[in-house]
Design an enzyme around this catalytic site. Sequence first.
Site, PDB file in Angstrom:
ATOM      1  N   PRO A  88       0.823  -1.224   0.000  1.00 58.38           N
ATOM      2  CG  PRO A  88      -0.667  -1.498   1.768  1.00 58.38           C
ATOM      3  CD  PRO A  88       0.622  -2.018   1.219  1.00 58.38           C
ATOM      4  CD  GLU A 115       0.214  -6.288  10.989  1.00 56.57           C
ATOM      5  OE1 GLU A 115      -0.745  -7.063  10.856  1.00 56.57           O
ATOM      6  OE2 GLU A 115       0.140  -5.076  10.742  1.00 56.57           O
ATOM      7  NE  ARG A 153      -5.959  -5.963 -20.840  1.00 61.10           N
ATOM      8  CZ  ARG A 153      -6.984  -6.277 -21.617  1.00 61.10           C
ATOM      9  NH1 ARG A 153      -7.452  -7.508 -21.627  1.00 61.10           N
ATOM     10  NH2 ARG A 153      -7.540  -5.376 -22.405  1.00 61.10           N
ATOM     11  CG  ASP A 168      -7.737  -2.165 -23.296  1.00 62.65           C
ATOM     12  OD1 ASP A 168      -8.837  -2.684 -23.566  1.00 62.65           O
ATOM     13  OD2 ASP A 168      -6.835  -2.759 -22.701  1.00 62.65           O
TER      14      ASP A 168
HETATM   15  C1  9WO Z   1      -1.098  -3.490   6.855  1.00 59.55           C
HETATM   16  C2  9WO Z   1      -1.592  -2.294   7.369  1.00 59.55           C
HETATM   17  C3  9WO Z   1      -2.506  -2.015   8.375  1.00 59.55           C
HETATM   18  C4  9WO Z   1      -2.800  -0.678   8.630  1.00 59.55           C
HETATM   19  C5  9WO Z   1      -2.198   0.348   7.877  1.00 59.55           C
HETATM   20  C6  9WO Z   1      -1.287   0.047   6.875  1.00 59.55           C
HETATM   21  C7  9WO Z   1      -1.000  -1.271   6.637  1.00 59.55           C
HETATM   22  N1  9WO Z   1      -0.169  -1.795   5.723  1.00 59.55           N
HETATM   23  C8  9WO Z   1      -0.238  -3.118   5.875  1.00 59.55           C
HETATM   24  C9  9WO Z   1       0.499  -3.999   5.039  1.00 59.55           C
HETATM   25  O1  9WO Z   1       1.229  -3.572   4.172  1.00 59.55           O
HETATM   26  N2  9WO Z   1       0.290  -5.336   5.296  1.00 59.55           N
HETATM   27  C10 9WO Z   1       0.780  -6.247   4.414  1.00 59.55           C
HETATM   28  C11 9WO Z   1      -0.122  -7.172   3.740  1.00 59.55           C
HETATM   29  C12 9WO Z   1       2.202  -6.541   4.256  1.00 59.55           C
HETATM   30  C13 9WO Z   1       2.506  -6.430   2.802  1.00 59.55           C
HETATM   31  C14 9WO Z   1       1.534  -7.235   1.962  1.00 59.55           C
HETATM   32  N3  9WO Z   1       0.212  -6.931   2.346  1.00 59.55           N
HETATM   33  C15 9WO Z   1      -0.503  -6.053   1.604  1.00 59.55           C
HETATM   34  C16 9WO Z   1      -0.164  -5.632   0.349  1.00 59.55           C
HETATM   35  N4  9WO Z   1      -1.637  -5.473   2.014  1.00 59.55           N
HETATM   36  N5  9WO Z   1      -2.050  -4.667   0.995  1.00 59.55           N
HETATM   37  C17 9WO Z   1      -1.173  -4.758   0.002  1.00 59.55           C
HETATM   38  C18 9WO Z   1      -1.299  -4.016  -1.240  1.00 59.55           C
HETATM   39  C19 9WO Z   1      -0.406  -4.241  -2.277  1.00 59.55           C
HETATM   40  C20 9WO Z   1      -0.551  -3.493  -3.435  1.00 59.55           C
HETATM   41  N6  9WO Z   1      -1.536  -2.581  -3.578  1.00 59.55           N
HETATM   42  C21 9WO Z   1      -2.386  -2.361  -2.553  1.00 59.55           C
HETATM   43  C22 9WO Z   1      -2.295  -3.063  -1.360  1.00 59.55           C
END
Ligand code: 9WO
Length: 249
Positions: A88, A115, A153, A168
């Site tokens: 994220p 985490e 793609r 697209d």
């Molecule tokens: C957990 C979390 C909780 C509260 C605020 C921020 C936070 N970040 C994370 C987090 O990165 N948790 C992970 C689970 C560890 C890395 C992989 N995970 C993940 C990747 N969750 N969301 C993504 C992601 C990847 C790409 N685009 C959007 C979301």
Amino acid sequence: MEIDVVGLFPEAVEGFCKIGVVGRAWERGTVALRFWNLRDFSAEKWRRVDDRPFGGGPGMVLMAEPVAMALAAARSRNPGATVVYLSPAGRVVDHDAVMALAARSGLVLLAGRYEGVDERVLCACVDEEWSIGDYVLSGGEAAAAVLIDAVVRQLPGVLGHEDSAREDSFVEGLLDCPHYTRPESWRKEPVPEVLLSGNHERIRTWRLKQSLGRTWLRRPDLLAERDLNAEQIRLLEEFKQEYRGYGHE
Ligand code: 9WO
């Protein structure tokens, strides 16, 4: 192009890559895909790859060494690849980013869980961090699957006749037009007659007008970023007049 996926559930991504456009590109050898399970690189008992966070706090963190070993194994098969961590906190992918990633010789996608991943291995082994949107998932696998689909793609020859990629609508910066198929009347709802007319020019302009109108209604920000040609300006004005004529704001 070669893409390696590293994570705790690589089979989830592999399953997605066996279907549709990506599956066909894989079968044809347009893209080579490999999947690596972090647990195969654990030096610990019970194939452990995570541990409690230093400093306390909830959840677990993926340990540096198994991640480093798995990334090294993937890179040994995919030399020159860009190592991407799906997170994220990464830069949010858009069409231009997809095109840039599709131009790379190879990608190694690291999908995290829990985490997160020990920061030291991210610093030592990851080249770029990318996000598919501003929200938190349960892991990076879904994001890896999305990125693979979007990138594959765009590889030459993947979408059959090249026009599909150009059409697209996002390439044009417009939302897609509505689509219809049989039956001609569904629960008393007809198909727009223009689509049954066989008049390809009328159909082309109707579809362009619908794309412009939908973009105006749902994503005006996309319109603000682009210059419309005379035909597009005219068609959008027509759409607006008709839309307001139906009593809309
Ligand atoms: C957990 C979390 C909780 C509260 C605020 C921020 C936070 N970040 C994370 C987090 O990165 N948790 C992970 C689970 C560890 C890395 C992989 N995970 C993940 C990747 N969750 N969301 C993504 C992601 C990847 C790409 N685009 C959007 C979301």
